[in-house]
Design a protein around this motif. Structure first.
Motif, PDB file in Angstrom:
ATOM      1  N   ALA A 112       0.832  -1.216   0.000  1.00  0.00           N
ATOM      2  CA  ALA A 112       0.000   0.000   0.000  1.00  0.00           C
ATOM      3  C   ALA A 112       0.862   1.261   0.000  1.00  0.00           C
ATOM      4  O   ALA A 112       0.949   1.978   0.993  1.00  0.00           O
ATOM      5  N   ASP A 113       1.508   1.501  -1.131  1.00  0.00           N
ATOM      6  CA  ASP A 113       2.288   2.732  -1.233  1.00  0.00           C
ATOM      7  C   ASP A 113       1.480   3.869  -1.835  1.00  0.00           C
ATOM      8  O   ASP A 113       1.896   5.025  -1.782  1.00  0.00           O
ATOM      9  N   LEU A 114       0.291   3.553  -2.406  1.00  0.00           N
ATOM     10  CA  LEU A 114      -0.493   4.586  -3.070  1.00  0.00           C
ATOM     11  C   LEU A 114      -1.980   4.237  -2.987  1.00  0.00           C
ATOM     12  O   LEU A 114      -2.372   3.097  -3.217  1.00  0.00           O
ATOM     13  N   SER A 115      -2.801   5.240  -2.648  1.00  0.00           N
ATOM     14  CA  SER A 115      -4.252   5.056  -2.613  1.00  0.00           C
ATOM     15  C   SER A 115      -4.926   6.225  -3.307  1.00  0.00           C
ATOM     16  O   SER A 115      -4.356   7.317  -3.418  1.00  0.00           O
ATOM     17  N   LEU A 116      -6.134   5.966  -3.784  1.00  0.00           N
ATOM     18  CA  LEU A 116      -6.934   7.019  -4.419  1.00  0.00           C
ATOM     19  C   LEU A 116      -8.336   6.940  -3.843  1.00  0.00           C
ATOM     20  O   LEU A 116      -8.989   5.897  -3.917  1.00  0.00           O
ATOM     21  N   THR A 117      -8.799   8.046  -3.252  1.00  0.00           N
ATOM     22  CA  THR A 117     -10.118   8.080  -2.626  1.00  0.00           C
ATOM     23  C   THR A 117     -10.880   9.320  -3.072  1.00  0.00           C
ATOM     24  O   THR A 117     -10.307  10.249  -3.659  1.00  0.00           O
ATOM     25  N   SER A 118     -12.152   9.334  -2.744  1.00  0.00           N
ATOM     26  CA  SER A 118     -12.955  10.538  -2.897  1.00  0.00           C
ATOM     27  C   SER A 118     -12.873  11.330  -1.591  1.00  0.00           C
ATOM     28  O   SER A 118     -12.085  10.986  -0.687  1.00  0.00           O
ATOM     29  N   CYS A 119     -13.651  12.368  -1.472  1.00  0.00           N
ATOM     30  CA  CYS A 119     -13.699  13.144  -0.235  1.00  0.00           C
ATOM     31  C   CYS A 119     -15.104  13.703  -0.067  1.00  0.00           C
ATOM     32  O   CYS A 119     -15.922  13.676  -0.989  1.00  0.00           O
ATOM     33  N   GLU A 120     -15.369  14.229   1.111  1.00  0.00           N
ATOM     34  CA  GLU A 120     -16.673  14.825   1.390  1.00  0.00           C
ATOM     35  C   GLU A 120     -16.725  16.284   0.942  1.00  0.00           C
ATOM     36  O   GLU A 120     -17.732  16.750   0.421  1.00  0.00           O
ATOM     37  N   ALA A 121     -15.638  17.009   1.161  1.00  0.00           N
ATOM     38  CA  ALA A 121     -15.605  18.437   0.824  1.00  0.00           C
ATOM     39  C   ALA A 121     -14.159  18.917   0.828  1.00  0.00           C
ATOM     40  O   ALA A 121     -13.262  18.257   1.367  1.00  0.00           O
ATOM     41  N   LEU A 122     -13.952  20.080   0.219  1.00  0.00           N
ATOM     42  CA  LEU A 122     -12.654  20.764   0.212  1.00  0.00           C
ATOM     43  C   LEU A 122     -12.853  22.137   0.847  1.00  0.00           C
ATOM     44  O   LEU A 122     -13.762  22.873   0.447  1.00  0.00           O
ATOM     45  N   VAL A 123     -12.015  22.486   1.809  1.00  0.00           N
ATOM     46  CA  VAL A 123     -12.163  23.745   2.548  1.00  0.00           C
ATOM     47  C   VAL A 123     -11.157  24.763   2.024  1.00  0.00           C
ATOM     48  O   VAL A 123      -9.941  24.592   2.193  1.00  0.00           O
ATOM     49  N   LEU A 149      -3.849   9.941  -2.719  1.00  0.00           N
ATOM     50  CA  LEU A 149      -4.395  10.745  -3.805  1.00  0.00           C
ATOM     51  C   LEU A 149      -5.889  10.936  -3.576  1.00  0.00           C
ATOM     52  O   LEU A 149      -6.580  10.011  -3.133  1.00  0.00           O
ATOM     53  N   VAL A 150      -6.377  12.124  -3.890  1.00  0.00           N
ATOM     54  CA  VAL A 150      -7.798  12.448  -3.715  1.00  0.00           C
ATOM     55  C   VAL A 150      -8.346  12.936  -5.047  1.00  0.00           C
ATOM     56  O   VAL A 150      -7.724  13.773  -5.712  1.00  0.00           O
ATOM     57  N   LEU A 151      -9.500  12.415  -5.420  1.00  0.00           N
ATOM     58  CA  LEU A 151     -10.195  12.862  -6.626  1.00  0.00           C
ATOM     59  C   LEU A 151     -11.443  13.618  -6.204  1.00  0.00           C
ATOM     60  O   LEU A 151     -12.275  13.090  -5.473  1.00  0.00           O
ATOM     61  N   ALA A 152     -11.570  14.862  -6.653  1.00  0.00           N
ATOM     62  CA  ALA A 152     -12.692  15.700  -6.239  1.00  0.00           C
ATOM     63  C   ALA A 152     -13.187  16.527  -7.417  1.00  0.00           C
ATOM     64  O   ALA A 152     -12.561  16.575  -8.486  1.00  0.00           O
ATOM     65  N   ARG A 153     -14.315  17.198  -7.194  1.00  0.00           N
ATOM     66  CA  ARG A 153     -14.924  18.068  -8.194  1.00  0.00           C
ATOM     67  C   ARG A 153     -14.955  19.511  -7.668  1.00  0.00           C
ATOM     68  O   ARG A 153     -14.991  19.737  -6.455  1.00  0.00           O
ATOM     69  N   PRO A 154     -14.960  20.505  -8.560  1.00  0.00           N
ATOM     70  CA  PRO A 154     -15.026  21.897  -8.101  1.00  0.00           C
ATOM     71  C   PRO A 154     -16.253  22.198  -7.242  1.00  0.00           C
ATOM     72  O   PRO A 154     -16.190  23.043  -6.343  1.00  0.00           O
ATOM     73  N   SER A 155     -17.360  21.511  -7.471  1.00  0.00           N
ATOM     74  CA  SER A 155     -18.577  21.757  -6.699  1.00  0.00           C
ATOM     75  C   SER A 155     -18.434  21.358  -5.239  1.00  0.00           C
ATOM     76  O   SER A 155     -19.282  21.708  -4.410  1.00  0.00           O
TER      77      SER A 155
END
Length: 214
Positions: A112-123, A149-155
């Motif tokens: 587990a040297d690398l992970s990619l997740t979503s998130c709830e929000a960006l502050v 790593l985190v994958l997010a959207r501008p919204s």
């Protein structure tokens, strides 16, 4: 104390009492914002600046093809394998983009040297990423791997921490996730001889890929 000194002290006390009580401080205006305006009127730009200021790596992706190229470049620079991805919706998105990933948990502890997740929000104010245990990534993928790593959207960008917490309340109501965490930059500590060490309590690198809305 001599008689003259005693008289001088008493005279000052009498003078102070004659002046009456001190004026009360002005009543604070609780309607005014606690924080100054963001450093950029566009919250997405403000977040990108704050996120990089706290040590995060920010990548803007115009399309799925651009996301695939950015992820490939990151992996090549860091010399790491495919990320662990456990969220079905993200797996489908990456498959559409032609991005390799690991959907299983085989050899997770060792590899587990690398992970990619979503998130709830960006502050935007703090450059923080709000993650929770509500997704299939659970607690492990945002904490255990060496690089997150985190994958997010501008919204998903909000201005303040309070806005992010209110969003969580609206989304989950009384059934809040068992873990809600604000990640601000890579894990770090300087407890030992004030020497900064990255990756002490979690990932030593965090990178965010902001994918434009469909």
């Amino acid at each position: 104390m001599s008689e003259s000194s005693r008289d001088a002290v008493l005279a000052r006390i009498r003078q102070g009492l004659a002046a009456g009580p001190a004026a009360l401080p002005p009543r604070p205006d609780f309607t005014t914002p606690v924080h100054p305006p963001l450093n950029d009127p566009d919250p997405v730009v403000a977040f990108a600046e704050s996120f990089q200021r706290v040590g995060g790596e920010f990548y803007y992706c115009e399309s799925l093809a651009h996301l695939a190229a950015q992820l490939a470049g990151f992996r090549q620079r860091q010399q790491v394998g495919a990320p662990y991805v456990w969220e079905p919706a993200m797996q489908a998105l990456l498959a559409e983009a032609g991005v390799a990933f690991r959907a299983d948990e085989m050899e997770f502890i060792e590899q587990a040297d690398l992970s990619l997740t979503s998130c709830e929000a960006l502050v935007a104010r703090a450059g923080s990423v709000l993650v929770s245990a509500a997704t299939a990534s659970g607690r492990r993928l945002s904490i255990y791997p060496d690089q997150h790593l985190v994958l997010a959207r501008p919204s998903q960008v909000v201005a303040e921490i309070g806005d992010a917490l209110q969003l969580m309340q609206r989304r989950y109501g009384a059934q809040l996730p068992s873990m809600v965490s604000l990640t601000t930059g890579p894990s770090r500590t300087a407890d030992i001889e004030k020497t900064l060490v990255l990756g002490a309590h979690g990932p030593r690198r965090i990178a965010l890929f902001l994918l434009e809305e469909e």
